[in-house]
Design a protein around this motif. Structure first.
Motif, short mmCIF file in Angstrom:
data_model
loop_
_atom_site.label_atom_id
_atom_site.label_comp_id
_atom_site.label_asym_id
_atom_site.label_seq_id
_atom_site.Cartn_x
_atom_site.Cartn_y
_atom_site.Cartn_z
N ILE A 105 -15.58 -1.51 -2.12
CA ILE A 105 -14.33 -1.40 -2.88
C ILE A 105 -14.54 -0.60 -4.16
N ALA A 106 -15.68 -0.84 -4.83
CA ALA A 106 -15.98 -0.09 -6.05
C ALA A 106 -16.05 1.40 -5.77
N ALA A 107 -16.70 1.76 -4.66
CA ALA A 107 -16.86 3.17 -4.34
C ALA A 107 -15.51 3.81 -4.03
N ILE A 108 -14.71 3.15 -3.22
CA ILE A 108 -13.45 3.80 -2.81
C ILE A 108 -12.42 3.81 -3.93
N ARG A 109 -12.48 2.81 -4.81
CA ARG A 109 -11.51 2.77 -5.92
C ARG A 109 -12.05 3.47 -7.18
N ALA A 161 0.84 -1.21 0.00
CA ALA A 161 0.00 0.00 0.00
C ALA A 161 0.87 1.25 0.00
N GLY A 162 2.06 1.14 0.59
CA GLY A 162 2.98 2.29 0.63
C GLY A 162 3.78 2.46 -0.65
N GLN A 184 -2.77 -12.84 5.00
CA GLN A 184 -2.29 -11.57 5.58
C GLN A 184 -3.48 -10.78 6.11
N ASN A 185 -3.15 -9.88 7.00
CA ASN A 185 -4.21 -9.04 7.54
C ASN A 185 -4.59 -7.97 6.51
N PHE A 186 -5.85 -7.95 6.09
CA PHE A 186 -6.36 -6.89 5.22
C PHE A 186 -7.52 -6.20 5.91
N SER A 187 -7.29 -4.96 6.33
CA SER A 187 -8.35 -4.24 7.02
C SER A 187 -8.61 -2.88 6.38
N MET A 188 -7.77 -2.51 5.38
CA MET A 188 -7.97 -1.22 4.70
C MET A 188 -9.16 -1.34 3.75
N ASP A 189 -9.89 -0.25 3.61
CA ASP A 189 -11.13 -0.30 2.83
C ASP A 189 -10.91 -0.56 1.34
N GLN A 190 -9.71 -0.25 0.82
CA GLN A 190 -9.53 -0.45 -0.62
C GLN A 190 -9.23 -1.91 -0.98
N TYR A 191 -9.03 -2.75 0.02
CA TYR A 191 -8.75 -4.16 -0.24
C TYR A 191 -9.93 -5.04 0.16
#
Lengths: 564, 192
Positions: free
Chosen positions: B147-151, B49-50, B62-69
């Motif tokens: 995901i659609a909204a944020i991306r 992400a960085g 893996q831990n995925f907690s961000m809204d784009q994933y």
């Protein structure tokens, strides 16, 4: 039917299909007949020569047991020593420490007795060297010990009068080279294709997609896991056993692991029939075991698929069942099936966490271990079942007013006394241990033992003693068990729960073998009939299921009613 | 016992050599030939992400907690791959049930367009290993609109990605369908 149910039916059918020819092969191995793997003979002979053993010399049952106990003692001392100094030994890339004395005591015993109760976690508690030369080594030889004991039983049940029952070392070595090793290599190759790690490097450090730094434990997993299942050992390479994605990467390896842990115990049932030329008798035993197994497995699959009513109440989509502690790639039916398979046959490996199963599913897992003879562990399952047969023969004899006979030998007071002692010993060990633990935790509720309050906490402790006595090794893993109380108490239960159910049946078999052979007549009790099968089932139900009912009522049954 | 002790010791030593030593090396040798990545486990490359280049293991969740994933399942050990673990919470444990309730609430806050009855239970319960690399197709579909909204991508494209990444039952008939979360998130980042 959905694909998950079909998957489970397939696994059972496949195992049965493989087990029958494999049973025929095992019978040949123990009879000393020609097999495809005779190219191992020079290797076996070299082992015997170096060890100074004459593998042709026949032993009586007592000498076999002395040999068995002696070599087990050597293994125990060796394993305990290595575990206590592993931190200073090579092959320790992660720098894991040596074990405390009480933990090493528990772990060494636990692997020696084919139980694999693990009060440590594989990632942090042991080194690669210990995993291989202590734990994996014991997984091979403890399974072979059980198989050798069963081979002595086979030999003793032949229609003749003798006190010579083969050579323990010979049976032991053949179990290793002809049964466990070749299968392990085949299974390991399947695992390697499926991406199971086989490396001696230490932890890898990666950066996750979200940017976290994560350490990933790895190791020589693909060598360890085959024998863990084929030998019905069950001790995981990693803390979460076969739920760990490196230890069980996909549904296909899930099938292979389930077939692997089931095949030898099932094949042994058929091997008995081929060995004694009494195939109908094998089918009777198979029938009783399978009905018992299904009576436990089917309700579990239904209850787990139904899910947790307390979560259903919150209004989410429950179609995948009770998913706490389960993995998506296996799904609920295969996880519930595994949970009973691993408890009926003393493997104790898990692909989902039993502590989070529904209360009555947990009860069925415990019942499976309390009986410990519906298939049962490598070799020892059949020994346990033999005890039930002797009791059933005796009771049937009393009911019809004849001297009880089994395979042409009179079953008299001494044999029945041994059988009863073996059966009662389980109840004493489980309930006695439980009583002490319950007293202790009540006297000092601050002890960090229980992960769950109330009835479920009671179940956690009951499960631990049941698992130790059955030499199973699975657990309600929430229990805080790495402390002197649990390490030592379960260690003692493990030893008694292993060797009494080996020595007892072998003693009975040895005594029977020495008796006069009485040819079958019209008055002989037929032991390969449906009626006798029902009789054995009734004996199992009465002496195990009912005797544990009060304890189960305080744990899982009480929890069930508190939730409904 | 005395006559058995020396044979037992010698037998033990030679069995260790053969069944722990030779057997292990044989399996290791096969691993070097047939296993992916020299027996170290399948590796996948990605951009974090960085924005840094990195790699991870396909089988280790893996831990995925961000809204784009796509989110992964809850883990009792925070996806610590050096200390796998399950929650071991009993089904009637009040504290545990409260935790599940709060996961449901969080899920609804981040996915405001969905109904509570659309959330599959595996998205609010912790896995067995704490490293579950998969979610179910349902667990992915329920995250599409967020995901659609944020991306700022049409929902159909995300749904198509799900169809494409669904691993079907073995031979089409055995076991569940699943989606590898890491792999679908890598594909999500590559979506134009």
């Amino acid at each position: 039917m959905n694909t998950e149910i079909i998957g489970v039916v397939f696994m059972f059918g496949l195992t049965l299909l493989l087990a029958i020819p494999f049973g025929r092969y095992i019978a040949k191995v123990y009879k000393g007949e020609k097999t495809l793997l005779d190219f191992f003979t020079p290797l076996e002979n070299a082992f015997f020569r170096i060890s100074g053993i004459n593998a042709q010399r026949e032993m009586n049952w007592k000498e076999s047991m002395v040999a068995l106990l002696t070599i087990n003692l050597v293994w125990f001392l060796f394993a305990m020593f290595v575990l206590m100094v592993q931190g200073w030994l090579p092959m320790n890339p992660d720098g894991n420490p040596s074990m405390t004395a009480d933990l090493a005591f528990n772990t060494a015993i636990s692997f020696m007795v084919n139980c694999n109760l693990q009060h440590y976690s594989g990632e942090t508690g042991v080194t690669y060297l210990s995993q291989l030369i202590c734990l994996m080594f014991l997984q091979f030889v403890s399974a072979a010990t059980g198989l050798a004991a069963a081979a002595i039983l086979f030999n003793a049940l032949k229609e003749r009068t003798t006190d010579k029952l083969g050579n323990f070392y010979n049976y032991f070595m053949k179990s290793l080279t002809r049964i466990l090793l070749p299968l392990s290599i085949v299974v390991a190759i399947i695992f390697l294709f499926n991406g199971m790690p086989m490396t001696f490097e230490g932890k890898d450090t990666i950066t996750s997609m979200q940017g976290d730094t994560v350490q990933v434990s790895t190791g020589p997993v693909a060598a360890f896991v085959p024998i863990k299942h084929l030998g019905t050992n069950g001790g995981g390479f990693f803390g979460t056993n076969s739920a760990h994605p490196f230890e069980n990467p996909n549904y296909f390896t899930g099938i292979v692991e389930m077939v692997a842990q089931f095949i030898v115990p099932l094949a042994m049932v058929f091997a008995l029939g081929f060995y004694l030329n009494k195939r109908k008798f094998s089918w009777m035993i198979f029938g009783v075991m399978t009905i018992g197994f299904l009576c436990l497995a089917i309700p579990n699959m239904i209850m787990e698929q139904h899910g947790n009513p307390a979560i259903a109440h919150m209004g989410v989509d429950m179609s995948s069942g009770a998913m706490e502690g389960k993995e998506v790639r296996f799904g609920t039916p295969a996880s519930a099936y595994w949970s009973i398979l691993t408890t009926v046959i003393s493997t104790g490996s898990v692909n989902s966490f039993h502590d989070s199963f529904m209360p009555l599913s947990g009860m069925n897992q415990m019942l499976a271990m309390m009986v410990n003879g519906f298939y049962g562990g490598c070799g020892v399952g059949l020994l346990n079942f033999f005890i039930f047969i002797i009791i059933a023969v005796f009771i049937s004899g009393l009911m019809v007013g004849r001297t009880p006979e089994f395979l042409g030998k009179k079953v008299e007071a001494r044999e029945v006394k041994i059988a009863v002692i073996v059966t009662l010993m389980s109840a004493i060990l489980i309930k006695g241990g439980m009583a002490i633990a319950a007293y202790w935790i009540t006297a000092d509720p601050s002890l960090p033992w229980l992960n769950n309050p109330g009835f479920h906490g009671f179940s956690e402790m009951l499960y631990e003693f049941t698992s130790a006595n059955a030499n199973n090794g699975s657990g309600f893993e929430g229990l805080g068990d790495n402390n002197p109380f649990w390490n030592i108490s379960t260690g003692i239960v493990l030893i008694l729960g292993r060797f009494i159910p080996i020595i007892g049946p072998i003693a009975i078999a040895g005594i029977l073998a020495g008796k006069k052979y009485i040819p079958e007549s019209a008055g002989t009790l037929k032991t390969d009939t449906l009626t006798f099968g029902v009789m054995i089932f009734a004996v199992i139900f009465i002496v195990t299921a009912l005797s544990y009912f009060p304890a189960l009522a305080l744990g899982p049954i009480a929890e069930f009613f508190s939730m409904h | 016992m005395k006559s058995h002790i020396f044979p037992a010791i010698k037998m033990t030593l030679i069995s260790i050599f053969f069944f722990a030593g030779v057997y292990t090396l044989v399996v290791w040798g096969f691993g070097q030939i047939i296993a992916p990545n020299d027996g170290k486990g399948e590796v996948v490359n990605y951009t974090t992400a960085g924005g840094a280049a990195a790699y991870g293991y396909a089988n280790i969740g893996q831990n995925f907690s961000m809204d784009q994933y796509f989110w992964s399942r809850p883990s009792a050990v925070g996806y610590n791959a050096a200390g796998s673990g399950a929650s071991n919470k009993g089904p009637s444990n009040e504290e545990y049930l409260a935790q599940v309730q709060s996961r449901i609430d969080t899920f609804l806050v981040h996915n405001p367009t969905i109904k509570k009855s659309d959330i599959p239970v595996e998205m609010v319960t912790a896995s067995g290993s704490g490293l579950d690399p998969h979610i179910s197709p349902k667990g992915a579909l329920v995250q599409v609109s967020r995901i659609a909204a944020i991306r700022n991508v049409p929902e159909e494209k995300i749904s198509a990605l799900i169809t494409q990444h669904t691993e079907h039952p073995l031979f089409g008939i055995f076991g569940p369908s699943q989606i590898n979360v890491l792999k679908i998130n890598i594909a999500l980042d590559q979506l134009k």
